[in-house]
Design a protein around this motif. Structure first.
Motif, PDB file in Angstrom:
ATOM      1  N   LYS A  41      42.658  29.946  44.785  1.00 26.38           N
ATOM      2  CA  LYS A  41      42.195  29.917  43.398  1.00 26.38           C
ATOM      3  C   LYS A  41      42.254  31.307  42.766  1.00 26.38           C
ATOM      4  CE  LYS A  41      39.284  25.962  44.240  1.00 26.38           C
ATOM      5  NZ  LYS A  41      38.008  25.593  44.796  1.00 26.38           N
ATOM      6  N   VAL A  42      41.980  32.313  43.559  1.00 29.58           N
ATOM      7  CA  VAL A  42      41.997  33.681  43.033  1.00 29.58           C
ATOM      8  C   VAL A  42      43.427  34.210  42.935  1.00 29.58           C
ATOM      9  CG1 VAL A  42      41.243  36.066  43.415  1.00 29.58           C
ATOM     10  CG2 VAL A  42      39.677  34.167  43.875  1.00 29.58           C
ATOM     11  N   MET A  43      44.249  33.926  43.953  1.00 30.23           N
ATOM     12  CA  MET A  43      45.590  34.492  44.014  1.00 30.23           C
ATOM     13  C   MET A  43      46.622  33.678  43.237  1.00 30.23           C
ATOM     14  SD  MET A  43      45.075  37.231  45.715  1.00 30.23           S
ATOM     15  CE  MET A  43      46.757  37.783  45.887  1.00 30.23           C
ATOM     16  N   VAL A  82      36.757  37.910  51.687  1.00 26.86           N
ATOM     17  CA  VAL A  82      37.976  37.259  51.190  1.00 26.86           C
ATOM     18  C   VAL A  82      38.227  37.627  49.736  1.00 26.86           C
ATOM     19  CG1 VAL A  82      39.014  35.020  50.626  1.00 26.86           C
ATOM     20  CG2 VAL A  82      37.899  35.355  52.844  1.00 26.86           C
ATOM     21  N   VAL A  83      37.211  37.523  48.906  1.00 27.53           N
ATOM     22  CA  VAL A  83      37.382  37.838  47.487  1.00 27.53           C
ATOM     23  C   VAL A  83      37.790  39.294  47.308  1.00 27.53           C
ATOM     24  CG1 VAL A  83      36.156  38.081  45.284  1.00 27.53           C
ATOM     25  CG2 VAL A  83      35.897  35.997  46.639  1.00 27.53           C
ATOM     26  N   ASN A  84      37.176  40.181  48.052  1.00 28.34           N
ATOM     27  CA  ASN A  84      37.556  41.594  47.953  1.00 28.34           C
ATOM     28  C   ASN A  84      39.000  41.813  48.387  1.00 28.34           C
ATOM     29  OD1 ASN A  84      35.116  42.456  46.899  1.00 28.34           O
ATOM     30  ND2 ASN A  84      34.241  42.900  48.894  1.00 28.34           N
ATOM     31  N   CYS A  85      39.438  41.126  49.432  1.00 32.21           N
ATOM     32  CA  CYS A  85      40.835  41.234  49.867  1.00 32.21           C
ATOM     33  C   CYS A  85      41.770  40.697  48.785  1.00 32.21           C
ATOM     34  CB  CYS A  85      41.054  40.497  51.186  1.00 32.21           C
ATOM     35  SG  CYS A  85      40.331  41.326  52.611  1.00 32.21           S
ATOM     36  N   CYS A  86      41.388  39.608  48.145  1.00 30.80           N
ATOM     37  CA  CYS A  86      42.196  39.056  47.057  1.00 30.80           C
ATOM     38  C   CYS A  86      42.289  40.035  45.898  1.00 30.80           C
ATOM     39  CB  CYS A  86      41.602  37.738  46.571  1.00 30.80           C
ATOM     40  SG  CYS A  86      41.785  36.355  47.719  1.00 30.80           S
ATOM     41  N   ILE A  87      41.172  40.608  45.529  1.00 32.12           N
ATOM     42  CA  ILE A  87      41.169  41.570  44.424  1.00 32.12           C
ATOM     43  C   ILE A  87      42.047  42.770  44.774  1.00 32.12           C
ATOM     44  CG2 ILE A  87      39.716  43.218  43.156  1.00 32.12           C
ATOM     45  CD1 ILE A  87      37.516  41.028  43.225  1.00 32.12           C
ATOM     46  N   ASP A  88      41.930  43.255  45.993  1.00 33.23           N
ATOM     47  CA  ASP A  88      42.768  44.381  46.413  1.00 33.23           C
ATOM     48  C   ASP A  88      44.251  44.019  46.357  1.00 33.23           C
ATOM     49  OD1 ASP A  88      40.472  45.849  46.846  1.00 33.23           O
ATOM     50  OD2 ASP A  88      40.512  45.628  49.039  1.00 33.23           O
ATOM     51  N   ARG A  89      44.599  42.822  46.810  1.00 38.10           N
ATOM     52  CA  ARG A  89      46.001  42.384  46.781  1.00 38.10           C
ATOM     53  C   ARG A  89      46.492  42.254  45.342  1.00 38.10           C
ATOM     54  NH1 ARG A  89      48.413  41.157  51.274  1.00 38.10           N
ATOM     55  NH2 ARG A  89      50.065  39.928  50.325  1.00 38.10           N
ATOM     56  N   LYS A  90      45.662  41.697  44.469  1.00 36.40           N
ATOM     57  CA  LYS A  90      46.064  41.526  43.073  1.00 36.40           C
ATOM     58  C   LYS A  90      46.283  42.881  42.403  1.00 36.40           C
ATOM     59  CE  LYS A  90      46.435  37.560  41.233  1.00 36.40           C
ATOM     60  NZ  LYS A  90      47.771  37.015  40.974  1.00 36.40           N
ATOM     61  N   VAL A 129      44.350  31.802  33.350  1.00 36.73           N
ATOM     62  CA  VAL A 129      43.371  32.276  34.336  1.00 36.73           C
ATOM     63  C   VAL A 129      43.981  33.389  35.186  1.00 36.73           C
ATOM     64  CG1 VAL A 129      42.043  31.639  36.396  1.00 36.73           C
ATOM     65  CG2 VAL A 129      42.023  30.142  34.397  1.00 36.73           C
ATOM     66  N   MET A 130      45.228  33.222  35.581  1.00 37.60           N
ATOM     67  CA  MET A 130      45.875  34.231  36.429  1.00 37.60           C
ATOM     68  C   MET A 130      46.076  35.559  35.709  1.00 37.60           C
ATOM     69  SD  MET A 130      45.912  32.816  39.265  1.00 37.60           S
ATOM     70  CE  MET A 130      46.701  34.150  40.132  1.00 37.60           C
ATOM     71  N   GLU A 131      46.075  35.536  34.393  1.00 39.54           N
ATOM     72  CA  GLU A 131      46.238  36.765  33.623  1.00 39.54           C
ATOM     73  C   GLU A 131      44.935  37.535  33.428  1.00 39.54           C
ATOM     74  OE1 GLU A 131      49.014  38.394  32.186  1.00 39.54           O
ATOM     75  OE2 GLU A 131      49.921  37.155  33.736  1.00 39.54           O
TER      76      GLU A 131
END
Length: 188
Positions: A41-43, A82-90, A129-131
């Motif tokens: 959902k985040v990525m 997980v959310v922090n890893c997603c934010i870092d990847r984004k 949402v992805m933007e």
């Protein structure tokens, strides 16, 4: 046939902190599915979500000794990782320049049978949402996608529930702005 008793993730964390590979595998089986759902959902991409969850699992292994069962549930603590890893990847990914590029790419992948109004609307909403900035996107997907509470989201994003209210308000306002043309189309 008796069902096996459910495994307590907190007790597994103690074993993982002690270096027990078997406990880590068992904990991974428990946490992976929900974590992948959140990360997707985040990525917005299964491949990116899988990579983020793998990174989070490595962090869990390395930091298991920091888990405090008095402060959080294992699932909540891991969701934060997980959310922090997603934010870092984004943040590390190149941003998409134009929302229409996302929409056009999604349309190219779809066959004629997928060209229904609902699917097109969903694509446009997902693209919007992805933007969003990474933290707003994480907050809105955790709130609406996972049904997480303000407190759970605050813990996952390492902030306060009041700050989450602000993130959600900004995300909703930005989505309303981006989706105004869609709203006009639907009302016409």
């Amino acid at each position: 046939m008796t069902r096996p008793s459910p495994i307590d993730p907190s007790s597994l964390m103690a074993d993982v902190a002690a270096g027990d590979d078997g406990a880590f595998r068992a904990l991974t089986q428990t946490l992976y599915g929900p974590a992948l759902g959140t990360a997707m959902k985040v990525m917005g991409s299964r491949a990116e979500a899988e990579d983020a969850v793998q990174t989070a699992l490595v962090k869990l292994w390395k930091t298991a000794d920091r888990f405090d069962p008095e402060r959080a549930k294992v699932s909540t603590w891991f969701r934060r990782i997980v959310v922090n890893c997603c934010i870092d990847r984004k943040r590390a990914m190149k941003p998409v320049e134009d929302i229409d590029e996302i929409h056009d790419a999604a349309s190219d992948e779809a066959g004629p049978e997928d060209a229904t109004g609902d699917m097109m609307r969903d694509r446009r909403v997902n693209a919007a949402v992805m933007e969003l900035p990474a933290r707003q996107r994480a907050a809105i997907t955790l709130f609406y996608g996972d049904g997480a509470t303000m407190s759970e989201i605050a813990e996952a994003l390492d902030t306060t529930p009041k700050a989450i209210e602000g993130l959600l308000a900004r995300a909703r306002a930005e989505l309303a702005r981006r989706l105004a043309p869609l709203k006009e189309e639907l009302e016409a």
